[in-house]
Design a protein around this motif. Structure first.
Motif, short mmCIF file in Angstrom:
data_model
loop_
_atom_site.label_atom_id
_atom_site.label_comp_id
_atom_site.label_asym_id
_atom_site.label_seq_id
_atom_site.Cartn_x
_atom_site.Cartn_y
_atom_site.Cartn_z
N ALA A 195 -4.62 -21.16 -12.13
CA ALA A 195 -4.96 -19.73 -12.10
C ALA A 195 -3.72 -18.88 -12.35
N VAL A 196 -2.62 -19.22 -11.73
CA VAL A 196 -1.38 -18.45 -11.92
C VAL A 196 -0.93 -18.53 -13.38
N ALA A 197 -0.94 -19.72 -13.94
CA ALA A 197 -0.53 -19.88 -15.34
C ALA A 197 -1.44 -19.11 -16.28
N ALA A 198 -2.75 -19.13 -16.00
CA ALA A 198 -3.70 -18.43 -16.86
C ALA A 198 -3.48 -16.92 -16.81
N VAL A 199 -3.22 -16.40 -15.62
CA VAL A 199 -2.99 -14.96 -15.48
C VAL A 199 -1.71 -14.55 -16.20
N ALA A 200 -0.64 -15.32 -16.01
CA ALA A 200 0.63 -15.00 -16.66
C ALA A 200 0.49 -15.09 -18.19
N ASP A 201 -0.30 -16.03 -18.65
CA ASP A 201 -0.52 -16.17 -20.09
C ASP A 201 -1.32 -15.00 -20.65
N ARG A 202 -2.34 -14.59 -19.92
CA ARG A 202 -3.20 -13.51 -20.40
C ARG A 202 -2.48 -12.16 -20.40
N PHE A 203 -1.71 -11.90 -19.35
CA PHE A 203 -1.06 -10.59 -19.21
C PHE A 203 0.41 -10.60 -19.63
N THR A 204 0.93 -11.78 -19.94
CA THR A 204 2.32 -12.00 -20.38
C THR A 204 3.36 -11.72 -19.30
N ARG A 205 2.93 -11.47 -18.06
CA ARG A 205 3.87 -11.26 -16.97
C ARG A 205 3.11 -11.32 -15.65
N LEU A 206 3.85 -11.37 -14.56
CA LEU A 206 3.27 -11.29 -13.21
C LEU A 206 4.32 -10.69 -12.30
N ASP A 207 3.96 -9.59 -11.63
CA ASP A 207 4.91 -8.86 -10.79
C ASP A 207 4.57 -8.90 -9.31
N ILE A 208 3.29 -9.00 -9.00
CA ILE A 208 2.83 -8.89 -7.61
C ILE A 208 1.83 -10.00 -7.33
N LEU A 209 2.06 -10.73 -6.26
CA LEU A 209 1.12 -11.75 -5.79
C LEU A 209 0.66 -11.36 -4.40
N VAL A 210 -0.65 -11.25 -4.22
CA VAL A 210 -1.23 -10.99 -2.90
C VAL A 210 -2.03 -12.21 -2.49
N ASN A 211 -1.53 -12.93 -1.51
CA ASN A 211 -2.21 -14.12 -0.99
C ASN A 211 -3.23 -13.69 0.06
N ASN A 212 -4.45 -13.47 -0.39
CA ASN A 212 -5.50 -12.96 0.49
C ASN A 212 -6.58 -13.99 0.81
N ALA A 213 -6.87 -14.91 -0.10
CA ALA A 213 -7.98 -15.85 0.10
C ALA A 213 -7.81 -16.60 1.42
N GLY A 214 -8.89 -16.71 2.16
CA GLY A 214 -8.82 -17.41 3.44
C GLY A 214 -10.19 -17.82 3.93
N VAL A 215 -10.20 -18.80 4.80
CA VAL A 215 -11.43 -19.26 5.44
C VAL A 215 -11.16 -19.41 6.94
N GLY A 216 -12.23 -19.46 7.71
CA GLY A 216 -12.08 -19.62 9.14
C GLY A 216 -13.05 -20.64 9.69
N ALA A 217 -12.73 -21.14 10.87
CA ALA A 217 -13.62 -22.02 11.60
C ALA A 217 -13.41 -21.72 13.08
N VAL A 218 -14.44 -21.22 13.72
CA VAL A 218 -14.35 -20.81 15.12
C VAL A 218 -15.14 -21.78 15.99
N GLY A 219 -14.53 -22.20 17.08
CA GLY A 219 -15.21 -23.10 18.00
C GLY A 219 -14.23 -23.74 18.95
N PRO A 220 -14.73 -24.35 20.00
CA PRO A 220 -13.85 -25.04 20.95
C PRO A 220 -13.01 -26.09 20.25
N ILE A 221 -11.79 -26.27 20.71
CA ILE A 221 -10.86 -27.17 20.03
C ILE A 221 -11.44 -28.58 19.90
N GLU A 222 -12.21 -29.01 20.90
CA GLU A 222 -12.75 -30.37 20.85
C GLU A 222 -13.89 -30.51 19.86
N ALA A 223 -14.44 -29.38 19.40
CA ALA A 223 -15.58 -29.43 18.49
C ALA A 223 -15.17 -29.31 17.02
#
Length: 249
Positions: A77-105
């Motif tokens: 994805a990074v390579a594709a973006v840099a290739d399409r726009f010919t540069r990259l100045d800002i990266l925002v690492n936002n993607a995330g997932v969660g899992a909520v529950g007791p530690i034993e579960a």
């Protein structure tokens, strides 16, 4: 959009930018003048809607499908973006997932996926982006108020993954400082999104942990990212900025 704005000529990549905080960040950076690429994992339709809004502002937008749990997809994805726009100045690492529950579960599969998406992917995204980022480059990581205060049980895995971003941010800031690249971390508190709606079953419970007594908005988180991505934050690096309504106070 007419006139010169703060991020004119810049290119940003926002991971997980098809909805919620990621979409708000992508749109705010475009409003500030940047051309914006975003990754998405599930809904191409939602991603296309964000891109259409970016385009309507007179900026270039692009969506690329990339599962953040897949190292090859991340680097590609990074390579594709840099290739399409010919540069990259800002990266925002936002993607995330969660899992909520007791530690034993919590299962091994849940541990592996949460750590892959929330910890390994930001590392790999940053690693892949380094060859394109130059002086004045920005990396902004999206953490969580849970990294600073685990106010209720069931959040061990998620807190672990987001706390890891603190060390990642500080280490990267130290390493990239000589190259003129800043690395910072934003900790959102309870934020009204489709993943955690302000009128959801646990909303009153979460609101009660904030000093302001309310949910935040995705736009308020995007405001903080906009600041860190811009010239006004040129002397800010390795910092944690809480946008949490006083959750950690």
């Amino acid at each position: 959009m007419n006139g010169t704005t703060a991020l004119d000529g810049k290119v940003a990549l926002v991971t997980g930018g098809s909805r919620g905080i990621g979409a708000a960040v992508a749109l705010r950076l475009a409003e500030d003048g940047a051309d914006v690429a975003l990754t998405y994992q599930g809904s191409a339709e939602l991603a296309d809607e964000v891109v259409a809004k970016i385009t309507a502002m007179g900026r270039s937008g692009w969506a690329v499908r990339a599962d953040s749990a897949d190292p090859e997809a991340v680097c590609g994805a990074v390579a594709a973006v840099a290739d399409r726009f010919t540069r990259l100045d800002i990266l925002v690492n936002n993607a995330g997932v969660g899992a909520v529950g007791p530690i034993e579960a919590v299962t091994c599969d849940q541990i592996d996926r949460v750590l892959a998406v929330n910890v390994r992917a930001p590392y790999l995204y940053a690693q892949a982006a380094l060859r394109y980022l130059v002086g004045g480059g920005r990396i902004v990581n999206i953490g969580s108020c849970i990294a600073q205060r685990v106010a209720f049980p069931g959040g061990v895995l998620y807190a672990t993954s987001k706390a890891a971003l603190i060390g990642f941010t500080k280490g990267m800031a130290r390493e990239l400082g000589p190259h003129g690249v800043t690395v910072n971390l934003v900790h959102p508190g309870p934020t009204d999104t489709d993943m955690n709606p302000g009128d959801g079953d646990s909303a009153d419970f979460q609101r009660g942990f904030t000093a302001l007594g309310r949910y935040g908005t995705a736009a308020e988180v995007a405001d903080a990212v906009s600041y860190l991505a811009g010239e006004s934050a040129r002397y800010v690096t390795g910092a944690e900025l809480a946008v949490d309504g006083g959750f950690a106070a």
